[in-house]
Design a protein around this motif. Structure first.
Motif, PDB file in Angstrom:
ATOM      1  N   ILE A   1       0.852  -1.181   0.000  1.00  0.00           N
ATOM      2  CA  ILE A   1       0.000   0.000   0.000  1.00  0.00           C
ATOM      3  C   ILE A   1       0.893   1.238   0.000  1.00  0.00           C
ATOM      4  CG2 ILE A   1      -1.708   1.298   1.332  1.00  0.00           C
ATOM      5  CD1 ILE A   1      -2.775  -1.450   2.279  1.00  0.00           C
ATOM      6  N   ILE A   2       0.614   2.155  -0.913  1.00  0.00           N
ATOM      7  CA  ILE A   2       1.487   3.320  -1.109  1.00  0.00           C
ATOM      8  C   ILE A   2       0.683   4.609  -0.950  1.00  0.00           C
ATOM      9  CG2 ILE A   2       3.120   4.441  -2.667  1.00  0.00           C
ATOM     10  CD1 ILE A   2       3.360   1.752  -4.140  1.00  0.00           C
ATOM     11  N   MET A   3       1.276   5.563  -0.261  1.00  0.00           N
ATOM     12  CA  MET A   3       0.659   6.879  -0.089  1.00  0.00           C
ATOM     13  C   MET A   3       1.608   7.958  -0.613  1.00  0.00           C
ATOM     14  SD  MET A   3      -0.617   8.850   3.382  1.00  0.00           S
ATOM     15  CE  MET A   3      -2.222   8.054   3.418  1.00  0.00           C
ATOM     16  N   LEU A   4       1.075   8.859  -1.411  1.00  0.00           N
ATOM     17  CA  LEU A   4       1.825  10.022  -1.890  1.00  0.00           C
ATOM     18  C   LEU A   4       1.647  11.154  -0.887  1.00  0.00           C
ATOM     19  CD1 LEU A   4       3.432  11.398  -4.230  1.00  0.00           C
ATOM     20  CD2 LEU A   4       1.209  12.085  -5.178  1.00  0.00           C
ATOM     21  N   ILE A   5       2.771  11.728  -0.419  1.00  0.00           N
ATOM     22  CA  ILE A   5       2.736  12.774   0.596  1.00  0.00           C
ATOM     23  C   ILE A   5       3.346  14.060   0.048  1.00  0.00           C
ATOM     24  CG2 ILE A   5       3.612  13.523   2.844  1.00  0.00           C
ATOM     25  CD1 ILE A   5       1.624  11.367   3.199  1.00  0.00           C
ATOM     26  N   GLY A   6       2.561  15.129   0.034  1.00  0.00           N
ATOM     27  CA  GLY A   6       3.073  16.451  -0.298  1.00  0.00           C
ATOM     28  C   GLY A   6       3.375  17.175   1.000  1.00  0.00           C
ATOM     29  N   ASN A   7       4.638  17.239   1.374  1.00  0.00           N
ATOM     30  CA  ASN A   7       5.018  17.806   2.668  1.00  0.00           C
ATOM     31  C   ASN A   7       5.292  19.308   2.565  1.00  0.00           C
ATOM     32  OD1 ASN A   7       5.548  17.521   5.463  1.00  0.00           O
ATOM     33  ND2 ASN A   7       7.739  17.457   5.081  1.00  0.00           N
ATOM     34  N   LYS A   8       5.338  19.954   3.719  1.00  0.00           N
ATOM     35  CA  LYS A   8       5.593  21.394   3.881  1.00  0.00           C
ATOM     36  C   LYS A   8       4.406  22.235   3.414  1.00  0.00           C
ATOM     37  CE  LYS A   8      10.568  20.616   3.415  1.00  0.00           C
ATOM     38  NZ  LYS A   8      11.854  21.105   2.862  1.00  0.00           N
ATOM     39  N   SER A   9       3.211  21.747   3.721  1.00  0.00           N
ATOM     40  CA  SER A   9       2.010  22.496   3.332  1.00  0.00           C
ATOM     41  C   SER A   9       1.900  23.818   4.072  1.00  0.00           C
ATOM     42  CB  SER A   9       0.752  21.651   3.577  1.00  0.00           C
ATOM     43  OG  SER A   9       0.611  21.337   4.964  1.00  0.00           O
ATOM     44  N   ASP A  10       2.694  24.017   5.132  1.00  0.00           N
ATOM     45  CA  ASP A  10       2.706  25.304   5.840  1.00  0.00           C
ATOM     46  C   ASP A  10       3.333  26.399   4.993  1.00  0.00           C
ATOM     47  OD1 ASP A  10       5.865  25.345   7.024  1.00  0.00           O
ATOM     48  OD2 ASP A  10       4.978  23.369   6.726  1.00  0.00           O
TER      49      ASP A  10
END
Length: 229
Positions: free
Chosen positions: A126-135
């Motif tokens: 199971i794979i999740m795409l994470i877009g980090n630094k949304s702040d």
């Protein structure tokens, strides 16, 4: 009460029902180590240094009355460590593919990371795409729409996070771990039913560590493909 306090930890002497290995992958400096530190220890370090090789941390939590030990591996994003880290994909049942929303190049490299992941790891993970630094929304270089489109095309979960502000970090890890758990328990019950029918035995208590090839990827009933902040 924070979300973190709502997640029950297993005691030191409590029996571990499942151990799930999840790897964090993506370019260097996208925040993989910070995401891990936030989830495992609820910490964030401004002076965090680049990961050398591979590190891992654990956190034990309760999912549906079962004690689950999450073993999260943090892989270096630098090119010179790629040959080393590829061996650590073995045995992983989940992966979080991280990019920096303020650096388009890190998102452009996601497809390459995904290809490497799928060539070294079990195809059913199971794979999740994470877009980090949304702040850092004012510096955004990758739109939510682009990320959602990629995730939908590749069959991935998607979520934007901020390790700095602890935004969606808990949700991201719990989503992937819960989905792994649901797939594993469903698979285990089917296997046990077949075993009971054939031999009258019950193998449920022997199931503690999930190995590659023992799952089939299906989305959990309470989670959609894509989520964003």
């Amino acid at each position: 009460m924070s979300n973190r306090n709502l997640n029950l930890y297993g005691g030191l002497n409590q029996k571990i029902d499942y151990v799930f290995k999840v790897v964090l992958i993506g370019d260097s400096a996208v925040g993989k180590s910070q995401l891990l530190a936030r989830f495992a220890r609820n910490e964030f370090s401004i002076d965090s240094k680049a990961t050398i090789g591979v590190e891992f941390q654990t956190r034990t939590l309760i999912i549906d009355t079962k004690t689950v030990k999450a073993q999260i591996w943090d892989t270096a994003g630098q090119e010179r460590y790629r040959a080393v880290t590829s061996a650590y994909y073995r045995g992983a049942v989940g992966a979080m593919l991280v990019y920096d929303i303020t650096k388009r190049q890190t998102f452009d490299h996601v497809s390459r990371w995904l290809e490497e992941l799928r060539s070294h790891a079990d195809n059913n993970m199971i794979i999740m795409l994470i877009g980090n630094k949304s702040d850092l929304g004012s510096l955004r270089a990758v739109s939510i729409e682009d990320a959602k489109e990629f995730a939908e095309r590749e069959g991935l979960f998607f979520l934007e996070t901020s390790a700095l502000e602890a935004l969606n970090v808990e949700i991201a890890f719990l989503t992937i771990l819960t989905d792994i758990y649901r797939v594993v328990t469903k698979k285990t019950l089917v296997a046990n039913d077949e075993a009971d029918a054939a031999t009258g035995s019950n193998l449920l208590n022997a199931k503690q560590i999930l190995l590659p090839g023992q799952t089939q990827t299906t989305a959990g009933p309470n989670f959609g493909c894509c989520m964003s902040s």
